[in-house]
Scaffold this motif. Sequence first.
Motif, PDB file in Angstrom:
ATOM      1  N   LYS A   1      35.683  22.458   4.624  1.00  0.00           N
ATOM      2  CA  LYS A   1      36.159  23.357   5.742  1.00  0.00           C
ATOM      3  C   LYS A   1      37.255  22.747   6.560  1.00  0.00           C
ATOM      4  CE  LYS A   1      31.915  25.986   5.997  1.00  0.00           C
ATOM      5  NZ  LYS A   1      30.676  26.661   6.971  1.00  0.00           N
ATOM      6  N   GLN A   2      36.964  21.304   6.833  1.00  0.00           N
ATOM      7  CA  GLN A   2      37.976  20.925   7.827  1.00  0.00           C
ATOM      8  C   GLN A   2      39.572  20.958   7.135  1.00  0.00           C
ATOM      9  OE1 GLN A   2      37.203  16.809   8.835  1.00  0.00           O
ATOM     10  NE2 GLN A   2      38.678  16.721  10.463  1.00  0.00           N
ATOM     11  N   SER A   3      39.756  20.607   5.985  1.00  0.00           N
ATOM     12  CA  SER A   3      40.934  20.629   5.163  1.00  0.00           C
ATOM     13  C   SER A   3      41.065  21.875   4.686  1.00  0.00           C
ATOM     14  CB  SER A   3      40.699  19.274   4.252  1.00  0.00           C
ATOM     15  OG  SER A   3      39.889  19.803   3.019  1.00  0.00           O
TER      16      SER A   3
ATOM     17  N   PRO B   1      45.776  22.792   1.418  1.00  0.00           N
ATOM     18  CA  PRO B   1      46.861  23.231   2.192  1.00  0.00           C
ATOM     19  C   PRO B   1      47.191  22.016   3.277  1.00  0.00           C
ATOM     20  CG  PRO B   1      44.910  24.225   3.158  1.00  0.00           C
ATOM     21  CD  PRO B   1      44.375  23.509   1.879  1.00  0.00           C
ATOM     22  N   VAL B   2      48.431  21.921   3.501  1.00  0.00           N
ATOM     23  CA  VAL B   2      48.971  20.810   4.609  1.00  0.00           C
ATOM     24  C   VAL B   2      49.997  21.539   5.491  1.00  0.00           C
ATOM     25  CG1 VAL B   2      50.428  18.855   5.042  1.00  0.00           C
ATOM     26  CG2 VAL B   2      48.499  19.042   2.766  1.00  0.00           C
ATOM     27  N   ALA B   3      49.722  21.582   6.541  1.00  0.00           N
ATOM     28  CA  ALA B   3      50.799  22.070   7.610  1.00  0.00           C
ATOM     29  C   ALA B   3      51.833  20.985   7.691  1.00  0.00           C
ATOM     30  CB  ALA B   3      50.099  22.314   9.094  1.00  0.00           C
TER      31      ALA B   3
ATOM     32  N   SER C   1      51.154  23.150  -0.272  1.00  0.00           N
ATOM     33  CA  SER C   1      49.806  23.077  -0.895  1.00  0.00           C
ATOM     34  C   SER C   1      50.020  22.053  -2.162  1.00  0.00           C
ATOM     35  CB  SER C   1      49.310  24.394  -1.669  1.00  0.00           C
ATOM     36  OG  SER C   1      50.171  25.136  -2.553  1.00  0.00           O
ATOM     37  N   PHE C   2      48.906  21.190  -2.161  1.00  0.00           N
ATOM     38  CA  PHE C   2      48.832  20.310  -3.363  1.00  0.00           C
ATOM     39  C   PHE C   2      47.669  20.766  -4.267  1.00  0.00           C
ATOM     40  CE2 PHE C   2      50.924  17.933   0.049  1.00  0.00           C
ATOM     41  CZ  PHE C   2      52.056  17.311  -0.434  1.00  0.00           C
TER      42      PHE C   2
ATOM     43  N   ALA D   1      51.106  27.505   2.703  1.00  0.00           N
ATOM     44  CA  ALA D   1      50.000  27.047   2.639  1.00  0.00           C
ATOM     45  C   ALA D   1      48.914  28.028   2.390  1.00  0.00           C
ATOM     46  CB  ALA D   1      49.538  26.121   3.884  1.00  0.00           C
ATOM     47  N   ASP D   2      49.162  29.193   2.302  1.00  0.00           N
ATOM     48  CA  ASP D   2      48.034  30.245   2.274  1.00  0.00           C
ATOM     49  C   ASP D   2      48.256  31.118   1.113  1.00  0.00           C
ATOM     50  OD1 ASP D   2      50.352  31.410   3.094  1.00  0.00           O
ATOM     51  OD2 ASP D   2      49.461  32.670   4.831  1.00  0.00           O
ATOM     52  N   ASN D   3      48.953  30.608  -0.017  1.00  0.00           N
ATOM     53  CA  ASN D   3      49.080  31.065  -1.258  1.00  0.00           C
ATOM     54  C   ASN D   3      47.814  31.634  -1.859  1.00  0.00           C
ATOM     55  OD1 ASN D   3      52.111  31.002  -1.489  1.00  0.00           O
ATOM     56  ND2 ASN D   3      51.522  28.901  -1.348  1.00  0.00           N
ATOM     57  N   PRO D   4      47.645  32.662  -2.676  1.00  0.00           N
ATOM     58  CA  PRO D   4      46.517  33.009  -3.227  1.00  0.00           C
ATOM     59  C   PRO D   4      46.236  32.206  -4.650  1.00  0.00           C
ATOM     60  CG  PRO D   4      48.016  34.830  -3.778  1.00  0.00           C
ATOM     61  CD  PRO D   4      48.492  33.926  -2.722  1.00  0.00           C
ATOM     62  N   PRO D   5      44.860  31.990  -4.936  1.00  0.00           N
ATOM     63  CA  PRO D   5      44.708  30.996  -6.025  1.00  0.00           C
ATOM     64  C   PRO D   5      45.582  31.261  -7.385  1.00  0.00           C
ATOM     65  CG  PRO D   5      42.554  31.327  -5.133  1.00  0.00           C
ATOM     66  CD  PRO D   5      43.627  32.460  -4.276  1.00  0.00           C
ATOM     67  N   VAL D   6      45.440  32.541  -7.864  1.00  0.00           N
ATOM     68  CA  VAL D   6      46.086  33.020  -8.964  1.00  0.00           C
ATOM     69  C   VAL D   6      46.920  34.281  -8.437  1.00  0.00           C
ATOM     70  CG1 VAL D   6      44.203  34.231  -9.755  1.00  0.00           C
ATOM     71  CG2 VAL D   6      46.078  33.582 -11.393  1.00  0.00           C
TER      72      VAL D   6
END
Length: 240
Positions: free
Chosen positions: A5-7, A24-26, A33-34, A170-175
Amino acid sequence: MITNKQSGTTVHEVADGIYRISTPVALPGGGFSFNQYLIADDEPLLFHAGLRKMFPLVHEAVASVLPPQRLRHIAFSHVEADECGSLNEWLAAAPQSAPLCGTVAALVSISDLADRPPRALADGESLSLGKHTVRWYDTPHLPHAWECGFLMEESTRTLLCGDLFTQGGADNPPVTESDILGPSEAFRRQMDYFSHTRNARAMLERLAGLEPTTLACMHGSAWRGDGAKLLHALADALSA
């Protein structure tokens, strides 16, 4: 499924037995996203070891699918921190595992950098994981690095395509089945990370010939649809 939840690290199955792990990374000006991809099978494979500092997050995510010590192959497209920065941490966590890469990467880097000898795949060579089979394709300098290459999982027609079709945010859907060429080309124009190899079209047309239906992108959403058409469109964009 959120595994931290933190990351914000998440795990989602994007093809049969293939899981996208994403952190996700700000960043200034927007997020990023990585992604890693885990193939759960008799001989589990992780594609992209990930950044060394992200190892605990990815380890935790893998553990939500299978015991990390079961991993047998730690694979990556080319030698770069987000591709293989935590390679040796994974080799320690999974005692039966070995690096999996192309012959050039094994020759110039991994035989020295890794704590165990790599399994080097020649261009076009396949490897059975059990129900899944992966095949290595050399793509030197596409998008960058002499040793670059990709894995095709043949039963699900999933192309583990590394830095191709990189999407910001950083908020793209998984697929997704929506357009990723437009966002990835916008990102490429901002950060010119392609090598401009004269062989790009030939390599992309070869990959298109595999007719993938899922593209497992390292940054952004995985994509589902007519992969051949999308790869041909990328070749056209690079030639423009």
